[in-house]
Each structure stands twice: as structure tokens, then as C-alpha cells.
Design a protein around this motif. Structure first.
Motif, PDB file in Angstrom:
ATOM      1  N   CYS A 166       0.875  -1.272  -0.081  1.00  0.00           N
ATOM      2  CA  CYS A 166       0.072   0.036  -0.025  1.00  0.00           C
ATOM      3  C   CYS A 166       0.710   1.121  -0.014  1.00  0.00           C
ATOM      4  CB  CYS A 166      -0.986  -0.039   1.121  1.00  0.00           C
ATOM      5  SG  CYS A 166      -2.206  -1.177   1.173  1.00  0.00           S
ATOM      6  N   GLU A 167       1.947   1.296   0.847  1.00  0.00           N
ATOM      7  CA  GLU A 167       2.743   2.493   1.085  1.00  0.00           C
ATOM      8  C   GLU A 167       3.422   2.598  -0.464  1.00  0.00           C
ATOM      9  OE1 GLU A 167       6.981   3.374   3.096  1.00  0.00           O
ATOM     10  OE2 GLU A 167       5.198   2.668   4.451  1.00  0.00           O
ATOM     11  N   GLU A 168       4.041   1.866  -1.242  1.00  0.00           N
ATOM     12  CA  GLU A 168       4.937   1.798  -2.165  1.00  0.00           C
ATOM     13  C   GLU A 168       3.622   2.108  -3.395  1.00  0.00           C
ATOM     14  OE1 GLU A 168       7.266  -1.776  -2.529  1.00  0.00           O
ATOM     15  OE2 GLU A 168       8.350  -1.113  -0.961  1.00  0.00           O
ATOM     16  N   ASN A 169       2.382   1.429  -3.518  1.00  0.00           N
ATOM     17  CA  ASN A 169       1.732   1.649  -4.646  1.00  0.00           C
ATOM     18  C   ASN A 169       0.476   2.393  -4.542  1.00  0.00           C
ATOM     19  OD1 ASN A 169       3.116  -0.352  -6.620  1.00  0.00           O
ATOM     20  ND2 ASN A 169       3.009  -1.293  -4.778  1.00  0.00           N
ATOM     21  N   LEU A 170      -0.082   2.723  -3.403  1.00  0.00           N
ATOM     22  CA  LEU A 170      -1.235   3.275  -3.128  1.00  0.00           C
ATOM     23  C   LEU A 170      -1.149   4.348  -2.067  1.00  0.00           C
ATOM     24  CD1 LEU A 170      -3.542   0.315  -3.082  1.00  0.00           C
ATOM     25  CD2 LEU A 170      -3.356   1.758  -5.090  1.00  0.00           C
ATOM     26  N   ALA A 171       0.028   5.137  -2.067  1.00  0.00           N
ATOM     27  CA  ALA A 171       0.226   5.990  -1.114  1.00  0.00           C
ATOM     28  C   ALA A 171      -1.015   7.302  -0.958  1.00  0.00           C
ATOM     29  CB  ALA A 171       1.579   6.721  -1.126  1.00  0.00           C
ATOM     30  N   GLY A 172      -1.471   7.236   0.262  1.00  0.00           N
ATOM     31  CA  GLY A 172      -2.629   8.287   0.294  1.00  0.00           C
ATOM     32  C   GLY A 172      -3.658   7.927  -0.455  1.00  0.00           C
ATOM     33  N   GLU A 173      -4.156   6.860  -1.177  1.00  0.00           N
ATOM     34  CA  GLU A 173      -5.082   6.488  -1.601  1.00  0.00           C
ATOM     35  C   GLU A 173      -5.741   5.358  -1.306  1.00  0.00           C
ATOM     36  OE1 GLU A 173      -3.607   6.327  -5.824  1.00  0.00           O
ATOM     37  OE2 GLU A 173      -3.289   8.490  -5.890  1.00  0.00           O
ATOM     38  N   VAL A 174      -5.538   4.918  -0.076  1.00  0.00           N
ATOM     39  CA  VAL A 174      -6.187   3.500   0.272  1.00  0.00           C
ATOM     40  C   VAL A 174      -6.479   3.588   1.638  1.00  0.00           C
ATOM     41  CG1 VAL A 174      -3.691   2.665   1.030  1.00  0.00           C
ATOM     42  CG2 VAL A 174      -5.464   1.190   0.467  1.00  0.00           C
ATOM     43  N   ASP A 175      -7.704   2.936   1.935  1.00  0.00           N
ATOM     44  CA  ASP A 175      -8.011   2.680   3.430  1.00  0.00           C
ATOM     45  C   ASP A 175      -7.879   1.016   3.685  1.00  0.00           C
ATOM     46  OD1 ASP A 175      -8.995   5.318   4.079  1.00  0.00           O
ATOM     47  OD2 ASP A 175     -10.767   4.890   2.895  1.00  0.00           O
ATOM     48  N   LEU A 176      -6.999   0.974   4.662  1.00  0.00           N
ATOM     49  CA  LEU A 176      -6.665  -0.599   4.908  1.00  0.00           C
ATOM     50  C   LEU A 176      -7.219  -0.970   6.189  1.00  0.00           C
ATOM     51  CD1 LEU A 176      -5.315  -3.307   4.426  1.00  0.00           C
ATOM     52  CD2 LEU A 176      -3.080  -2.199   5.561  1.00  0.00           C
ATOM     53  N   GLU A 177      -8.320  -1.940   6.170  1.00  0.00           N
ATOM     54  CA  GLU A 177      -9.030  -2.258   7.461  1.00  0.00           C
ATOM     55  C   GLU A 177      -8.356  -3.763   7.932  1.00  0.00           C
ATOM     56  OE1 GLU A 177     -13.214  -3.349   8.821  1.00  0.00           O
ATOM     57  OE2 GLU A 177     -12.976  -2.361   7.000  1.00  0.00           O
ATOM     58  N   ILE A 178      -7.870  -4.116   9.103  1.00  0.00           N
ATOM     59  CA  ILE A 178      -7.479  -5.385   9.368  1.00  0.00           C
ATOM     60  C   ILE A 178      -8.222  -5.890  10.282  1.00  0.00           C
ATOM     61  CG2 ILE A 178      -5.612  -6.688  10.572  1.00  0.00           C
ATOM     62  CD1 ILE A 178      -3.585  -4.313   9.420  1.00  0.00           C
ATOM     63  N   VAL A 179      -8.984  -7.147   9.906  1.00  0.00           N
ATOM     64  CA  VAL A 179      -9.721  -7.702  10.778  1.00  0.00           C
ATOM     65  C   VAL A 179      -9.439  -9.006  11.432  1.00  0.00           C
ATOM     66  CG1 VAL A 179     -12.040  -8.890  10.813  1.00  0.00           C
ATOM     67  CG2 VAL A 179     -11.896  -6.861   9.524  1.00  0.00           C
ATOM     68  N   ASP A 180      -9.165  -9.323  12.602  1.00  0.00           N
ATOM     69  CA  ASP A 180      -8.724 -10.645  13.314  1.00  0.00           C
ATOM     70  C   ASP A 180      -9.972 -11.429  13.295  1.00  0.00           C
ATOM     71  OD1 ASP A 180      -8.104 -12.620  15.067  1.00  0.00           O
ATOM     72  OD2 ASP A 180      -6.658 -11.567  16.160  1.00  0.00           O
ATOM     73  N   VAL A 181     -10.192 -12.486  12.563  1.00  0.00           N
ATOM     74  CA  VAL A 181     -11.261 -13.321  12.644  1.00  0.00           C
ATOM     75  C   VAL A 181     -11.566 -14.149  14.027  1.00  0.00           C
ATOM     76  CG1 VAL A 181     -11.381 -13.527  10.227  1.00  0.00           C
ATOM     77  CG2 VAL A 181     -10.350 -15.269  11.779  1.00  0.00           C
ATOM     78  N   TYR A 182     -10.481 -14.210  14.815  1.00  0.00           N
ATOM     79  CA  TYR A 182     -10.740 -14.567  16.116  1.00  0.00           C
ATOM     80  C   TYR A 182     -11.519 -13.599  16.956  1.00  0.00           C
ATOM     81  CZ  TYR A 182      -7.302 -18.285  15.456  1.00  0.00           C
ATOM     82  OH  TYR A 182      -6.438 -19.398  14.903  1.00  0.00           O
TER      83      TYR A 182
END
Length: 104
Positions: A29-45
């Protein structure tokens, strides 16, 4: 690029595989979508209900929610070119650079 990306990464706990997936997708994301991405991390546990709507059955799974169409990458995320192709994202190094306007 001009469009905003919404990515959701599903992981299972703080395993080595989950940690690697998080580090890899953040770097991509940093290298290819800098400033253009919302990254959500979901722990399924912690949030098993979050898997239902997108029918997540394995982790790690990376889902591109926006822009459409929805895309998924399941498993190993270490191959940057595979991830970018799977998400239909042109690598930053291959995009044309805007030419600066010069006064006439």
C-alpha cells in the motif's frame, strides 16, 4: 491514480503468518497506493461475524472492496506482482508520471 481504494485484510490472531501478511500489505500500500487507500485489518478470532458477509473461509485473505469489482486474494501475499495483479492495480513504477506544466 485519483481513486480511493478500500482494502480489508482478514487474519487469525498474532501468528507469524498474520504478522507477515500485515507487513507485506502495508508495504504494498505504501509503495503503490500512498494516500489513496483505506486498509482495515480484521482478526477473525476477535470478530468472527465479520467473515459472514464476504464468506471468508481461509486466512490471510485480502479483499478489495472499492473500487469495484470486489476482488479477493487468499493465502500468501508475499508476491507483490501477484497481489497487485489480483487487485487490478498498476504498480507505481509502471504508471506514467504527470508532466509538470510549464509556463508559456
Amino acid at each position: 491514480m485519483g481513486q480511493r481504494y478500500h482494502l480489508r485484510l482478514f487474519i487469525t490472531g498474532s501468528t507469524l503468518r498474520s504478522t507477515r501478511a500485515i507487513e507485506t500489505i502495508r508495504q504494498i500500500c505504501e509503495e503503490n497506493l500512498a494516500g489513496e487507500v483505506d486498509l482495515e485489518i480484521v482478526d477473525v478470532y476477535e470478530h468472527p461475524e465479520a467473515t459472514r458477509d464476504l464468506q471468508i473461509v481461509a486466512t490471510p485473505t485480502l479483499v478489495k472492496l472499492l473500487p469495484e469489482p470486489l476482488r479477493r486474494i487468499i493465502g500468501d501475499l508475499s508476491n507483490t506482482q501477484r497481489v497487485l495483479a489480483g487487485l487490478d492495480i498498476v504498480p507505481a513504477a509502471e504508471r506514467p508520471h504527470p508532466v509538470a506544466a510549464r509556463p508559456i
